[in-house]
Enzyme design. Structure first.
Site, PDB file in Angstrom:
ATOM      1  N   ASP A 255       1.613 -77.493 -58.227  1.00  0.00           N
ATOM      2  CA  ASP A 255       2.380 -77.110 -57.876  1.00  0.00           C
ATOM      3  C   ASP A 255       3.876 -76.916 -58.010  1.00  0.00           C
ATOM      4  O   ASP A 255       4.428 -77.792 -57.846  1.00  0.00           O
ATOM      5  CB  ASP A 255       2.656 -76.841 -56.435  1.00  0.00           C
ATOM      6  N   THR A 256       4.222 -75.471 -58.192  1.00  0.00           N
ATOM      7  CA  THR A 256       5.225 -75.899 -59.122  1.00  0.00           C
ATOM      8  C   THR A 256       6.321 -73.420 -58.197  1.00  0.00           C
ATOM      9  O   THR A 256       5.708 -73.446 -58.005  1.00  0.00           O
ATOM     10  CB  THR A 256       5.208 -74.989 -60.456  1.00  0.00           C
ATOM     11  N   VAL A 257       7.496 -74.113 -58.697  1.00  0.00           N
ATOM     12  CA  VAL A 257       8.580 -72.882 -58.829  1.00  0.00           C
ATOM     13  C   VAL A 257       9.160 -72.313 -60.034  1.00  0.00           C
ATOM     14  O   VAL A 257       9.123 -73.641 -60.647  1.00  0.00           O
ATOM     15  CB  VAL A 257       9.424 -73.093 -57.434  1.00  0.00           C
TER      16      VAL A 257
END
Length: 532
Positions: free
Chosen positions: A353-355
């Site tokens: 999970d990342t931005v």
């Protein structure tokens, strides 16, 4: 879906056009924070740090001060692509033998034994110092405000927060800081995070040393030690980011840049090198032929990834061979147009999970920026009263003996987060990324082909239906037809589906003919591109 009166009727929204500056991120408050910085006279690099800090507050399951960051930068002053590796290293006390002695055959996904040193804050500081024009105090102010005064939780973020309730309940500090009466905040509900705001304020006042050598570092280290973890004050105090030489390949006249290992960016380039051998004018988009081809190319590129990619300070990584066009040609000839490859060399599937965010300013300075805790809420551990989730990037290591990526003290793990930057005629053309762990190279390739091979605009390219090869088979988004599904089954593929596994895209394209910016943002996320 509404009936759109122009363009692709299946497209959810128009591309954003603007002359002066643009920010594309996964949350509108973050995009707007970046725009505020640009309008105050800051450049793209200042705005990127402001937006990333806001995301650490408003999208805490994906990113935070306890995570890592990477960025590709094009500064018009020196007219070259630069790369920063802001990833942390394994604790000095961590080694393979320790985990084996505790009965582990792989590193646990959550908890204190999943930690590596946080790299984010030092990476932010390096970007500001080398390329920015503003101080930490200026660029962190929007994030501090949202932490102190609160922000309304957006729809997709609320759903992801809800799915992590049980993880958050397992850690007292996470439960008290990130839940409201034992539950996740709901869509539209105001959420405040004074602990994280205090930490951001300390960094605004004292710079990166406030995080790595001051009160925050001591609180993190003491918390980890008292709860049986390996991360120490020395790990924090001695951490530094690394400016590295970016790697690239030319795909049909476009120069595509990535961060070198320990990141997996070379995997995107390897896939593009193999795909350059094929004529897409004869292949229908998202047909079974197309999905089969990209899946087989993915298998070959990821087999090399899992075997070769590691921290180059600890292991020889054969980048030149992995990027060799002749090697790509020989690999592509292994692909059967009818049947899937029976096997490739063993690898391991990576979650994440990342931005991702992109910023371009009025001078056409560009930053392609990515920040992550790895899986949702990272280790699931908040360090004391800092409000900081510690990442679980140690999961990127293997405990296999004599593997290039085996856990060692002070080593960086195989890293999933990869920003992309495309140049055309030696000028920035397309700054983009597709967040989502193992999906990232697959997603980046699909988006780029959507634009370059099939003529999709910057918005269409990112929201077109995607697919993802996972251990269970090929996961297809619902808009891909049943006909294609049956044809893939007939070829011998396993076909499956999934929710929230196809990544999240953001992108900015520089239209040099009109001297305008074009932005696209993924409907799979809450965000948007904003320009002025």
């Amino acid at each position: 879906m509404a009936d759109r009166p122009a363009g692709n009727p299946a497209q959810s929204r128009s591309a954003v056009h603007a002359p002066n500056g643009m920010v594309a991120s996964s949350q509108p408050l973050a995009s707007m924070a970046g725009i505020r910085i640009l309008q105050k006279g800051g450049n793209a690099f200042d705005a990127a740090i402001a937006a990333a800090a806001v995301l650490a507050v408003v999208e805490p399951m994906q990113t935070g001060l306890g995570g890592d960051m990477f960025a590709l930068i094009y500064n018009q002053k020196n007219k070259k692509v630069e790369a920063i590796n802001g990833s942390g290293r394994a604790p000095f006390k961590a080694n393979r033998e320790y985990y084996l002695s505790k009965g582990y055959n792989k590193i646990p996904l959550t908890g204190l034994l999943a930690l590596t040193t946080p790299g984010t804050v030092d990476g932010w500081a390096e970007v500001l110092e080398k390329h920015g024009t503003m101080t930490f105090a200026e660029v962190l102010q929007p994030a501090i405000e949202y932490g102190e005064k609160g922000f309304p939780v957006s729809q997709i973020i609320a759903a992801q927060w809800k799915r992590s309730e049980e993880l958050l309940k397992q850690n007292k500090e996470a439960r008290e800081c990130y839940l409201i009466e034992e539950r996740a905040p709901r869509e539209g509900e105001l959420f405040k995070n004074p602990q994280l705001a205090n930490t951001l304020t300390a960094i605004a006042d004292g710079g990166r040393d406030a995080f790595y050598k001051g009160r925050i570092a001591r609180e993190i280290a003491e918390y980890v030690k008292s709860h049986g973890g390996l991360l120490s004050y020395e790990d924090l105090a001695e951490h530094s980011s690394t400016w590295v030489k970016p790697i690239s390949t030319n795909y049909k006249g476009y120069e595509v840049y990535q961060i070198p290992p320990n990141g997996q960016g070379v995997t995107t380039l390897s896939m593009l090198n193999m795909l350059e051998c094929f004529d897409f004018t004869k292949i229908e988009h998202n047909s079974s032929q197309y999905i089969h081809l990209l899946t087989e190319v993915k298998k070959l590129a990821y087999a090399d990834r899992d075997f070769f990619i590691a921290d180059p300070d600890f292991a020889p990584v054969p980048i030149e061979k992995m990027l060799c066009k002749n090697y790509a040609g020989s690999r592509s000839r292994q692909i059967d147009e009818i049947r899937p490859l029976a096997a490739t060399s063993p690898g391991f599937e990576l979650a994440g999970d990342t931005v991702y965010l992109s910023v371009v300013d009025k001078d056409r300075n560009v930053i392609s920026f990515i920040n992550s805790l790895y899986t949702s809420f990272g280790s699931g551990v908040v360090a004391g009263e800092t409000g900081v989730f510690l990442q679980n990037r140690a999961v990127g290591f293997t405990l296999e003996e004599n593997h290039l990526n085996t856990l060692e003290p002070g080593k960086r793990p195989l890293h999933t987060i990869i920003p992309a930057l495309v140049l055309k005629d030696e000028q920035p053309y397309f700054s983009y990324g597709v967040m989502g762990g193992d999906m990232q190279p697959q997603g980046q390739v699909q988006v780029l082909l959507n634009h370059l091979e099939y003529g999709m605009n910057v918005q269409e390219a990112g929201e077109s239906p995607r697919f993802r090869h996972i251990p269970e088979g090929i996961a297809l988004e619902s808009e891909i037809s049943n006909k294609v599904r049956f044809e893939l089954l007939e070829k011998g593929h396993q076909v499956t589906s999934g929710i929230d596994i196809f990544g999240g895209y953001q992108g900015i394209l520089i239209d040099s003919d009109n001297n305008m910016l074009q932005g696209g943002s993924d409907p799979r996320k809450d965000g948007c591109a904003i320009g002025y």
